[in-house]
Motif scaffolding. Structure first.
Motif, PDB file in Angstrom:
ATOM      1  N   HIS A   1       0.812  -1.219   0.000  1.00 12.45           N
ATOM      2  CA  HIS A   1       0.000   0.000   0.000  1.00 12.45           C
ATOM      3  C   HIS A   1       0.847   1.271   0.000  1.00 12.45           C
ATOM      4  N   LEU A  53       3.156   1.322  -3.711  1.00  8.13           N
ATOM      5  CA  LEU A  53       2.427   1.344  -4.980  1.00  8.13           C
ATOM      6  C   LEU A  53       1.270   2.332  -4.861  1.00  8.13           C
ATOM      7  N   THR A  54       1.214   3.276  -5.755  1.00  7.39           N
ATOM      8  CA  THR A  54       0.133   4.259  -5.708  1.00  7.39           C
ATOM      9  C   THR A  54      -1.019   3.876  -6.631  1.00  7.39           C
ATOM     10  N   ASP A  55      -0.722   3.463  -7.839  1.00  2.51           N
ATOM     11  CA  ASP A  55      -1.753   3.104  -8.807  1.00  2.51           C
ATOM     12  C   ASP A  55      -1.976   1.594  -8.769  1.00  2.51           C
ATOM     13  N   ARG A  56      -2.739   1.145  -7.780  1.00  8.47           N
ATOM     14  CA  ARG A  56      -2.951  -0.291  -7.600  1.00  8.47           C
ATOM     15  C   ARG A  56      -4.290  -0.514  -6.892  1.00  8.47           C
ATOM     16  N   PRO A  57      -4.886  -1.692  -7.054  1.00  7.58           N
ATOM     17  CA  PRO A  57      -6.082  -2.006  -6.293  1.00  7.58           C
ATOM     18  C   PRO A  57      -5.735  -2.211  -4.824  1.00  7.58           C
ATOM     19  N   ASP A 104     -10.990  -6.678  -5.520  1.00 12.53           N
ATOM     20  CA  ASP A 104     -10.791  -6.394  -6.939  1.00 12.53           C
ATOM     21  C   ASP A 104     -10.756  -7.682  -7.780  1.00 12.53           C
ATOM     22  N   LYS A 148       9.073  -1.897  -8.790  1.00 14.09           N
ATOM     23  CA  LYS A 148       7.708  -1.479  -8.444  1.00 14.09           C
ATOM     24  C   LYS A 148       6.795  -1.491  -9.670  1.00 14.09           C
ATOM     25  N   ARG A 167      -1.454  -6.192 -14.432  1.00 14.65           N
ATOM     26  CA  ARG A 167      -2.768  -6.540 -13.888  1.00 14.65           C
ATOM     27  C   ARG A 167      -3.610  -7.183 -14.980  1.00 14.65           C
TER      28      ARG A 167
END
Length: 278
Positions: free
Chosen positions: A145, A148-152, A175, A186, A190
């Motif tokens: 969390h 990673l900023t752009d992640r589910p 998700d 990083k 997906r």
């Protein structure tokens, strides 16, 4: 495709007072079991019975290398150590606090991956990260969390399995995308997963194929899916609590049902045929 089952550890009688709690298997290191015998916890490493003196109630056991294994408690107060590195004599070589609500553990050369279920994610401390890669000294190398900023978001990490090199595959709730993660770059890939596979609690990825077991509507059923293409195929069943094995192993899954430990090998010659999935 064909699924071959091999029972490598079993208890003949349920009256023996022994119940298997968790296990691991490695082509290189052999088999590893944690069990309760008349309410006393013991570990068995290739036939050698060990009695580690560590405060573990709900154990997870994993090979680290040819001379060490990991024994962890899924529950923790968030302060006390609950992950222990043991030698093959049952002595503690190191320990650290791995957080509360541990769902699963996967070990690679890069360190110790620990995923968490919802009580840990919505609790306090390191488990709120949902997924953490620890160095072998217990220091965090990657926090899902935070890094990673752009992640589910991980509410509950239903399944993880080792990928090639330092990478990891994960299947998070709610998700339910299949995610391939590199902790050093990083980078994250997906993949949208067919509805039929939602809720799967065991995952193994080999080449361009992902295998899922024990979904919401398919208890103990095993599915094969060509990643990113079409519908999954039901190819067999896995009994007991299943977990996917890493790509260095011949077998794909291991399962524990309380009185036996089984490994499952999927015979699929197309796994790495023209594969672009790393």
């Amino acid at each position: 495709m064909e699924v071959v089952t091999y029972t490598f550890y079993s208890i003949v009688s349920e009256r023996s007072g022994v119940r298997l709690m968790d296990a691991d298997w490695s082509d290189r290191y052999g088999w590893l079991v944690v069990q309760k015998r008349h309410q006393r916890m013991e570990c068995v490493a290739n036939g050698v019975v060990l009695h580690p003196n560590v405060p573990v109630r709900f154990p997870i056991i994993r090979w680290v290398d040819s001379e060490r294994f990991l024994l962890a408690d899924t529950r923790s107060d968030g302060i006390s150590d609950n992950v222990f590195l043991m030698d093959l004599h049952g002595n503690v070589q190191g320990s650290f606090c791995g957080g509360d609500g541990i769902e699963d553990i996967a070990v690679g050369k890069e360190g110790i991956w620990i995923s968490y279920f919802d009580e840990g994610v919505f609790g306090k401390g390191i488990s709120a990260e949902g997924l953490v890669l620890f160095r072998f000294d217990g220091s965090p190398a990657f926090k899902y969390h935070s890094h990673l900023t752009d992640r589910p978001m991980i509410i509950d990490c239903y399944a993880i399995c080792k990928g090639k090199s330092s990478t990891l595959w994960l299947f998070p709730y709610d998700d339910f995308s299949l995610i391939h993660l590199d902790p050093y770059t990083k980078a994250m890939q997906r993949y949208e997963v067919p509805e039929q596979l939602r809720g799967s609690q065991a995952l193994c990825v080999r080449g361009k194929y992902a295998y899922f077991c024990n979904g919401y509507h398919s208890k103990e059923e095993l599915y094969s899916w060509n990643i990113g293409k079409g519908k999954p195929d039901k190819i067999g069943r896995i009994h007991g609590a299943a977990r996917g094995l890493g790509p260095k192993e011949t077998s794909h899954f291991i399962s524990v049902d309380g009185y036996s430990v089984n490994v499952y090998t999927i015979l699929n010659t197309k796994e790495y045929e023209g594969s672009r999935v790393k």
